[in-house]
Design a protein around this motif. Structure first.
Motif, short mmCIF file in Angstrom:
data_model
loop_
_atom_site.label_atom_id
_atom_site.label_comp_id
_atom_site.label_asym_id
_atom_site.label_seq_id
_atom_site.Cartn_x
_atom_site.Cartn_y
_atom_site.Cartn_z
N GLY A 112 41.34 1.75 -84.66
CA GLY A 112 41.93 0.42 -84.73
C GLY A 112 41.03 -0.63 -85.36
O GLY A 112 41.25 -1.82 -85.19
N ALA A 113 40.03 -0.18 -86.10
CA ALA A 113 39.10 -1.11 -86.76
C ALA A 113 39.83 -1.94 -87.80
O ALA A 113 40.76 -1.46 -88.45
CB ALA A 113 37.96 -0.34 -87.40
N LYS A 114 39.41 -3.19 -87.95
CA LYS A 114 39.98 -4.09 -88.95
C LYS A 114 38.84 -4.73 -89.73
O LYS A 114 37.84 -5.15 -89.15
CB LYS A 114 40.84 -5.19 -88.31
N THR A 172 46.67 5.50 -98.24
CA THR A 172 47.08 5.83 -96.88
C THR A 172 46.28 5.05 -95.85
O THR A 172 46.85 4.49 -94.91
CB THR A 172 46.89 7.35 -96.62
N TYR A 173 44.95 5.01 -96.00
CA TYR A 173 44.09 4.46 -94.95
C TYR A 173 43.72 2.99 -95.11
O TYR A 173 43.56 2.28 -94.12
CB TYR A 173 42.81 5.28 -94.84
N VAL A 174 43.53 2.51 -96.33
CA VAL A 174 43.01 1.15 -96.51
C VAL A 174 43.95 0.09 -95.93
O VAL A 174 43.49 -0.81 -95.22
CB VAL A 174 42.63 0.88 -97.98
N PRO A 175 45.27 0.15 -96.16
CA PRO A 175 46.12 -0.88 -95.55
C PRO A 175 46.02 -0.90 -94.03
O PRO A 175 46.15 -1.96 -93.42
CB PRO A 175 47.53 -0.49 -96.01
N ALA A 176 45.77 0.25 -93.41
CA ALA A 176 45.70 0.33 -91.95
C ALA A 176 44.46 -0.37 -91.38
O ALA A 176 44.48 -0.83 -90.24
CB ALA A 176 45.71 1.79 -91.50
N ILE A 177 43.40 -0.47 -92.16
CA ILE A 177 42.16 -1.07 -91.65
C ILE A 177 41.94 -2.50 -92.16
O ILE A 177 40.97 -3.15 -91.79
CB ILE A 177 40.93 -0.21 -92.00
N LEU A 178 42.84 -2.98 -92.98
CA LEU A 178 42.69 -4.32 -93.57
C LEU A 178 43.25 -5.37 -92.62
O LEU A 178 44.38 -5.26 -92.15
CB LEU A 178 43.41 -4.37 -94.91
N SER A 179 42.46 -6.40 -92.34
CA SER A 179 42.95 -7.49 -91.49
C SER A 179 44.07 -8.23 -92.21
O SER A 179 44.24 -8.10 -93.42
CB SER A 179 41.80 -8.44 -91.13
N ALA A 186 28.82 9.80 -94.02
CA ALA A 186 29.97 10.70 -93.95
C ALA A 186 30.83 10.55 -95.19
O ALA A 186 30.71 9.57 -95.93
CB ALA A 186 30.82 10.39 -92.71
N ASP A 187 31.70 11.50 -95.38
CA ASP A 187 32.71 11.45 -96.43
C ASP A 187 33.63 10.26 -96.18
O ASP A 187 34.00 9.98 -95.03
CB ASP A 187 33.48 12.77 -96.39
N ALA A 188 34.00 9.55 -97.24
CA ALA A 188 34.81 8.34 -97.10
C ALA A 188 36.16 8.62 -96.43
O ALA A 188 36.61 7.82 -95.60
CB ALA A 188 35.02 7.68 -98.46
N ALA A 189 36.81 9.71 -96.76
CA ALA A 189 38.11 10.02 -96.17
C ALA A 189 37.98 10.22 -94.66
O ALA A 189 38.79 9.69 -93.89
CB ALA A 189 38.71 11.27 -96.82
N ARG A 190 36.96 10.94 -94.25
CA ARG A 190 36.73 11.18 -92.82
C ARG A 190 36.41 9.85 -92.11
O ARG A 190 36.93 9.57 -91.03
CB ARG A 190 35.58 12.17 -92.63
N ALA A 191 35.56 9.04 -92.72
CA ALA A 191 35.18 7.76 -92.13
C ALA A 191 36.40 6.83 -92.03
O ALA A 191 36.59 6.17 -91.01
CB ALA A 191 34.07 7.11 -92.95
N LEU A 192 37.21 6.78 -93.08
CA LEU A 192 38.41 5.93 -93.06
C LEU A 192 39.39 6.37 -91.97
O LEU A 192 39.96 5.54 -91.27
CB LEU A 192 39.10 5.94 -94.42
N ALA A 193 39.59 7.66 -91.86
CA ALA A 193 40.50 8.18 -90.83
C ALA A 193 40.00 7.80 -89.44
O ALA A 193 40.79 7.37 -88.58
CB ALA A 193 40.62 9.70 -90.96
N ALA A 194 38.69 7.90 -89.22
CA ALA A 194 38.11 7.55 -87.92
C ALA A 194 38.25 6.05 -87.65
O ALA A 194 38.61 5.64 -86.53
CB ALA A 194 36.64 7.96 -87.86
N GLU A 195 37.99 5.23 -88.65
CA GLU A 195 38.11 3.78 -88.49
C GLU A 195 39.57 3.39 -88.19
O GLU A 195 39.82 2.55 -87.33
CB GLU A 195 37.61 3.04 -89.73
N ALA A 196 40.50 4.00 -88.91
CA ALA A 196 41.93 3.70 -88.70
C ALA A 196 42.36 4.11 -87.29
O ALA A 196 43.05 3.37 -86.61
CB ALA A 196 42.78 4.40 -89.75
N SER A 197 41.93 5.32 -86.83
CA SER A 197 42.34 5.73 -85.48
C SER A 197 41.69 4.91 -84.40
O SER A 197 42.25 4.77 -83.32
CB SER A 197 42.13 7.20 -85.18
#
Length: 158
Positions: A91-93, A115-122, A78-89
């Motif tokens: 709650g993936a870390k 926008t997305y990387v800080p949300a998924i970073l442990s 998938a496109d990285a933006a779409r994948a990041l948005a899905a991972e962030a929603s």
């Protein structure tokens, strides 16, 4: 042919900066051949998610995982933006996020990544961004180091 794998020299240098990855949950964005995520798995990472929009490249990652007999991998075609948005929603870390987009594309991607990387970073996570040597990535994270290796730059954020 359409991917630009991270050179052995840059990959080795990056992992010297990253340090141990034992048990880590890794996200390899713009995975291409999967070289960085495969390296993390071979160094003891527990899981790796490879995000690659190109179906042929994703197939190569799958083949490389099979040849190397590495487990704990998930491939997201998938496109990285779409994948990041899905991972962030979801709650993936992730403990380690590897970002290696096409060099010329990075400036256009930086806002989305910020926008997305800080949300998924442990909490103790690390982000590694590979760009061309002239580009200095800016993310809303603490800069650990930025080093040039020939035509490439490796920047670490925590």
């Amino acid at each position: 042919q359409d991917t630009r794998p991270t050179s052995d020299r840059v990959r080795e240098a990056a992992f010297m900066l990253i340090g141990p990855v034992d048990g880590a949950n890794v996200l390899d964005l713009y995975a291409g051949s999967g070289a960085m995520g495969l390296e993390a798995l071979s160094r003891g990472a527990e899981r790796a998610t490879f995000v690659e929009a190109d179906g042929r490249a994703a197939s190569v990652i799958r083949q490389n995982l099979e040849k190397l007999r590495l487990t704990g991998a998930r491939i997201v075609n998938a496109d990285a933006a779409r994948a990041l948005a899905a991972e962030a929603s979801a709650g993936a870390k992730y403990d380690l996020v590897l970002i290696d987009p096409p060099y010329g594309a990075y400036p256009d991607l930086e806002k989305m990544l910020a926008t997305y990387v800080p949300a998924i970073l442990s909490d103790d996570g690390l982000v590694v961004v590979e760009t061309d040597a002239r580009t200095e990535p800016q993310l809303p994270l603490e800069l650990r180091t930025s080093r040039r290796y020939g035509s490439a730059r490796v920047t670490l954020f925590e």
